[in-house]
Design an enzyme around this catalytic site. Structure first.
Site, PDB file in Angstrom:
ATOM      1  N   ASN A   1      -4.520   8.372   1.197  1.00 26.47           N
ATOM      2  CA  ASN A   1      -3.853   8.754  -0.049  1.00 26.47           C
ATOM      3  C   ASN A   1      -4.916   9.137  -1.061  1.00 26.47           C
ATOM      4  OD1 ASN A   1      -1.217   8.123   0.902  1.00 26.47           O
ATOM      5  ND2 ASN A   1      -1.614   5.951   0.533  1.00 26.47           N
TER       6      ASN A   1
ATOM      7  N   HIS B   1     -10.340   4.889   1.712  1.00 32.41           N
ATOM      8  CA  HIS B   1      -9.952   4.095   2.878  1.00 32.41           C
ATOM      9  C   HIS B   1      -8.955   4.875   3.712  1.00 32.41           C
ATOM     10  CE1 HIS B   1      -7.446   3.075  -0.592  1.00 32.41           C
ATOM     11  NE2 HIS B   1      -6.438   2.932   0.255  1.00 32.41           N
TER      12      HIS B   1
ATOM     13  N   ASP C   1      -4.437  -4.997   6.002  1.00 33.45           N
ATOM     14  CA  ASP C   1      -3.840  -4.758   4.687  1.00 33.45           C
ATOM     15  C   ASP C   1      -3.095  -6.018   4.234  1.00 33.45           C
ATOM     16  OD1 ASP C   1      -2.987  -1.916   3.037  1.00 33.45           O
ATOM     17  OD2 ASP C   1      -1.843  -3.740   2.601  1.00 33.45           O
TER      18      ASP C   1
ATOM     19  N   GLN D   1      -2.290   6.698  -4.254  1.00 35.13           N
ATOM     20  CA  GLN D   1      -3.529   5.917  -4.132  1.00 35.13           C
ATOM     21  C   GLN D   1      -3.567   4.840  -5.224  1.00 35.13           C
ATOM     22  OE1 GLN D   1      -7.233   8.117  -4.359  1.00 35.13           O
ATOM     23  NE2 GLN D   1      -8.441   6.322  -3.762  1.00 35.13           N
TER      24      GLN D   1
HETATM   25  P1  5GP Z   1      -3.661   3.015  -1.354  1.00 32.98           P
HETATM   26  O1  5GP Z   1      -2.371   2.778  -2.065  1.00 32.98           O
HETATM   27  O2  5GP Z   1      -4.823   3.096  -2.319  1.00 32.98           O
HETATM   28  O3  5GP Z   1      -3.623   4.153  -0.376  1.00 32.98           O
HETATM   29  O4  5GP Z   1      -3.881   1.738  -0.441  1.00 32.98           O
HETATM   30  C1  5GP Z   1      -4.382   0.536  -0.927  1.00 32.98           C
HETATM   31  C2  5GP Z   1      -3.975  -0.528   0.059  1.00 32.98           C
HETATM   32  O5  5GP Z   1      -4.785  -1.661  -0.167  1.00 32.98           O
HETATM   33  C3  5GP Z   1      -2.525  -0.980  -0.080  1.00 32.98           C
HETATM   34  O6  5GP Z   1      -1.853  -0.801   1.154  1.00 32.98           O
HETATM   35  C4  5GP Z   1      -2.641  -2.447  -0.477  1.00 32.98           C
HETATM   36  O7  5GP Z   1      -1.650  -3.258   0.111  1.00 32.98           O
HETATM   37  C5  5GP Z   1      -4.032  -2.814  -0.015  1.00 32.98           C
HETATM   38  N1  5GP Z   1      -4.690  -3.822  -0.819  1.00 32.98           N
HETATM   39  C6  5GP Z   1      -4.780  -3.864  -2.177  1.00 32.98           C
HETATM   40  N2  5GP Z   1      -5.489  -4.936  -2.576  1.00 32.98           N
HETATM   41  C7  5GP Z   1      -5.865  -5.578  -1.443  1.00 32.98           C
HETATM   42  C8  5GP Z   1      -6.622  -6.777  -1.207  1.00 32.98           C
HETATM   43  O8  5GP Z   1      -7.088  -7.456  -2.122  1.00 32.98           O
HETATM   44  N3  5GP Z   1      -6.807  -7.129   0.096  1.00 32.98           N
HETATM   45  C9  5GP Z   1      -6.305  -6.404   1.135  1.00 32.98           C
HETATM   46  N4  5GP Z   1      -6.544  -6.856   2.380  1.00 32.98           N
HETATM   47  N5  5GP Z   1      -5.586  -5.283   0.949  1.00 32.98           N
HETATM   48  C10 5GP Z   1      -5.367  -4.881  -0.324  1.00 32.98           C
END
Ligand code: 5GP
Ligand code: ZN
Length: 114
Positions: free
Chosen positions: A87, A100, A30, A94
């Site tokens: 999420n 993911h 992440d 999310q």
């Molecule tokens: P969500 O909030 O959708 O459950 O999780 C998305 C996750 O993706 C977040 O923890 C965020 O830090 C990560 N994330 C968002 N954009 C990128 C990216 O461009 N590269 C990586 N490695 N992680 C990302």
């Protein structure tokens, strides 16, 4: 899927620290880690969220979690414990609409979550 950051990472069109790849699943570090270990396991197939998974996706969902467990074992997280999180939708926080599983470890997590 165009305009999906995770599809771009999966296709190696966007940089990321990829820690695992197979025919169905890719896992990355992440970019904004919330714990010493914070990985994201995602299907190569663009499913916007768990809500979009159907019966025919059962194998993919199973692979996501077996890969998550493999990655956790690889990092010696299994004895102390770790957390897997999906999420789904705005109230759950999310932010990326490509399914993911977060694999979080290396510190204590509390319950209930915030
Ligand atoms: P969500 O909030 O959708 O459950 O999780 C998305 C996750 O993706 C977040 O923890 C965020 O830090 C990560 N994330 C968002 N954009 C990128 C990216 O461009 N590269 C990586 N490695 N992680 C990302
Ligand atoms: Zn995608």
């Amino acid at each position: 899927m165009d305009n999906c950051i995770f599809c771009k990472i999966i296709d190696h069109k966007q940089p990321a620290k990829i820690v695992y790849e197979d025919e169905q699943v890719v896992a990355i570090e992440d970019i904004r880690p919330q714990s010493p270990v914070h990985l994201l396991a995602m299907p190569r197939k663009h499913l916007p969220s768990l809500n979009d998974a159907e019966g025919s996706d059962a194998t993919i969902l199973g692979r996501l979690f077996t890969v998550a467990a493999h990655l956790a074992r690889e990092r010696q997280l299994e004895s102390r414990g770790y957390r897997t999180v999906i999420n789904n939708g705005p109230w759950a926080g999310q932010t990326v609409d490509h399914l993911h599983v977060h694999v979080l470890g290396g510190r204590v997590f509390h319950w209930p979550p915030g």
